[in-house]
Design a protein around this motif. Structure first.
Motif, PDB file in Angstrom:
ATOM      1  N   ARG A   1      79.072  22.047 -47.074  1.00  0.00           N
ATOM      2  CA  ARG A   1      79.769  20.887 -46.507  1.00  0.00           C
ATOM      3  C   ARG A   1      79.136  19.569 -46.950  1.00  0.00           C
ATOM      4  NH1 ARG A   1      83.431  20.407 -43.571  1.00  0.00           N
ATOM      5  NH2 ARG A   1      84.071  19.333 -41.736  1.00  0.00           N
ATOM      6  N   ASP A   2      77.820  19.535 -47.071  1.00  0.00           N
ATOM      7  CA  ASP A   2      77.157  18.274 -47.445  1.00  0.00           C
ATOM      8  C   ASP A   2      77.340  17.913 -48.914  1.00  0.00           C
ATOM      9  OD1 ASP A   2      75.386  20.088 -48.584  1.00  0.00           O
ATOM     10  OD2 ASP A   2      73.640  19.375 -47.488  1.00  0.00           O
ATOM     11  N   ALA A   3      78.053  18.751 -49.670  1.00  0.00           N
ATOM     12  CA  ALA A   3      78.368  18.438 -51.069  1.00  0.00           C
ATOM     13  C   ALA A   3      79.751  17.815 -51.206  1.00  0.00           C
ATOM     14  CB  ALA A   3      78.290  19.698 -51.924  1.00  0.00           C
ATOM     15  N   THR A   4      80.449  17.658 -50.081  1.00  0.00           N
ATOM     16  CA  THR A   4      81.803  17.092 -50.140  1.00  0.00           C
ATOM     17  C   THR A   4      81.788  15.593 -49.929  1.00  0.00           C
ATOM     18  OG1 THR A   4      82.193  17.514 -47.787  1.00  0.00           O
ATOM     19  CG2 THR A   4      82.879  19.231 -49.316  1.00  0.00           C
ATOM     20  N   GLN A   5      82.780  14.972 -50.497  1.00  0.00           N
ATOM     21  CA  GLN A   5      82.970  13.538 -50.318  1.00  0.00           C
ATOM     22  C   GLN A   5      83.826  13.322 -49.077  1.00  0.00           C
ATOM     23  OE1 GLN A   5      84.722  12.282 -54.030  1.00  0.00           O
ATOM     24  NE2 GLN A   5      83.047  13.121 -55.215  1.00  0.00           N
ATOM     25  N   GLY A   6      84.067  12.076 -48.742  1.00  0.00           N
ATOM     26  CA  GLY A   6      84.842  11.750 -47.545  1.00  0.00           C
ATOM     27  C   GLY A   6      86.234  12.351 -47.515  1.00  0.00           C
ATOM     28  N   ASN A   7      86.789  12.642 -48.666  1.00  0.00           N
ATOM     29  CA  ASN A   7      88.140  13.196 -48.717  1.00  0.00           C
ATOM     30  C   ASN A   7      88.154  14.726 -48.744  1.00  0.00           C
ATOM     31  OD1 ASN A   7      87.125  13.573 -51.243  1.00  0.00           O
ATOM     32  ND2 ASN A   7      88.764  12.531 -52.344  1.00  0.00           N
TER      33      ASN A   7
ATOM     34  N   VAL B   1      84.705  18.452 -53.231  1.00  0.00           N
ATOM     35  CA  VAL B   1      83.325  18.648 -53.669  1.00  0.00           C
ATOM     36  C   VAL B   1      83.026  17.656 -54.791  1.00  0.00           C
ATOM     37  CG1 VAL B   1      81.702  20.291 -54.700  1.00  0.00           C
ATOM     38  CG2 VAL B   1      83.369  21.073 -53.007  1.00  0.00           C
ATOM     39  N   GLY B   2      81.871  17.017 -54.704  1.00  0.00           N
ATOM     40  CA  GLY B   2      81.470  16.026 -55.698  1.00  0.00           C
ATOM     41  C   GLY B   2      81.324  16.625 -57.090  1.00  0.00           C
TER      42      GLY B   2
ATOM     43  N   THR C   1      77.991  18.316 -58.082  1.00  0.00           N
ATOM     44  CA  THR C   1      77.802  19.682 -57.581  1.00  0.00           C
ATOM     45  C   THR C   1      78.552  20.670 -58.472  1.00  0.00           C
ATOM     46  OG1 THR C   1      77.505  18.888 -55.328  1.00  0.00           O
ATOM     47  CG2 THR C   1      78.102  21.206 -55.592  1.00  0.00           C
TER      48      THR C   1
ATOM     49  N   HIS D   1      87.477  22.180 -53.316  1.00  0.00           N
ATOM     50  CA  HIS D   1      87.203  21.944 -51.895  1.00  0.00           C
ATOM     51  C   HIS D   1      86.071  22.835 -51.416  1.00  0.00           C
ATOM     52  CE1 HIS D   1      90.693  19.348 -51.515  1.00  0.00           C
ATOM     53  NE2 HIS D   1      91.298  20.197 -52.343  1.00  0.00           N
ATOM     54  N   GLU D   2      85.462  22.444 -50.321  1.00  0.00           N
ATOM     55  CA  GLU D   2      84.353  23.185 -49.730  1.00  0.00           C
ATOM     56  C   GLU D   2      84.647  24.686 -49.703  1.00  0.00           C
ATOM     57  OE1 GLU D   2      82.187  23.597 -45.373  1.00  0.00           O
ATOM     58  OE2 GLU D   2      83.658  22.014 -45.695  1.00  0.00           O
TER      59      GLU D   2
END
Length: 160
Positions: free
Chosen positions: A63-69, A72-73, A76, A113-114
């Motif tokens: 989850r901490d690899a995702t951006q606000g939307n 996944v960044g 990553t 996505h996550e």
């Protein structure tokens, strides 16, 4: 490699990740957690299957690899591709050798996505000093291509 050549190199002079992945591939291991180093462990890497020509590795984007939307960044995703290609090259290197990424080209194809991702990585060529690899990163169902990459990696002896 012959048995007498292996005994000439102390185990502490080998890359533990190389030794682990080379053994896993040689023995045909499947569904093997790749917790041998922190980078792989941080993405819950799992060797799904391996063959002479490619490795299939499942990664989990936290989850901490995702951006606000919720996507996944890119860093990553690039890390997953880079790790999968490095594992493919390491699986082909001789005892006492390691590799390091020299160049990495990543092409993003669609949003990820996550959750789980599947990387399929292969080695194009391993030379004395440089190896060349490629990889594709898919969603968990392997129905959508998320990104693809190519890499060149320096091949070198492990420093004790």
């Amino acid at each position: 490699m012959k048995a007498d050549e292996i005994s000439d190199i102390p185990r502490h002079e080998d890359n533990p990740t190389r030794a682990f992945i080379a053994d896993a591939v040689a023995s045909g291991r499947r569904h093997l957690p790749l917790e041998v180093n922190p980078a792989l462990a941080s993405l819950s890497a799992l060797l799904v299957e391996s063959g002479k020509d490619e490795l299939v590795i499942r990664f989990t984007a936290p989850r901490d690899a995702t951006q606000g939307n919720g996507v996944v960044g890119g860093g990553t995703l690039a890390n997953m591709l880079d790790l999968s290609m490095a594992m493919a090259v390491l699986s082909r290197l001789k005892l006492g050798h390691t590799c390091a990424t020299v160049s990495l080209t990543v092409n993003m194809q669609s949003a990820g996505h996550e959750g789980h991702f599947i990387a399929v990585a292969g080695v194009d060529r391993v030379g004395r000093q440089i190896a060349f690899a490629h990889a594709k990163l898919y969603d968990a169902e392997r129905s959508r291509l998320i990104a693809n990459a190519t890499s060149s990696l320096a091949v070198m002896a492990v420093r004790p």
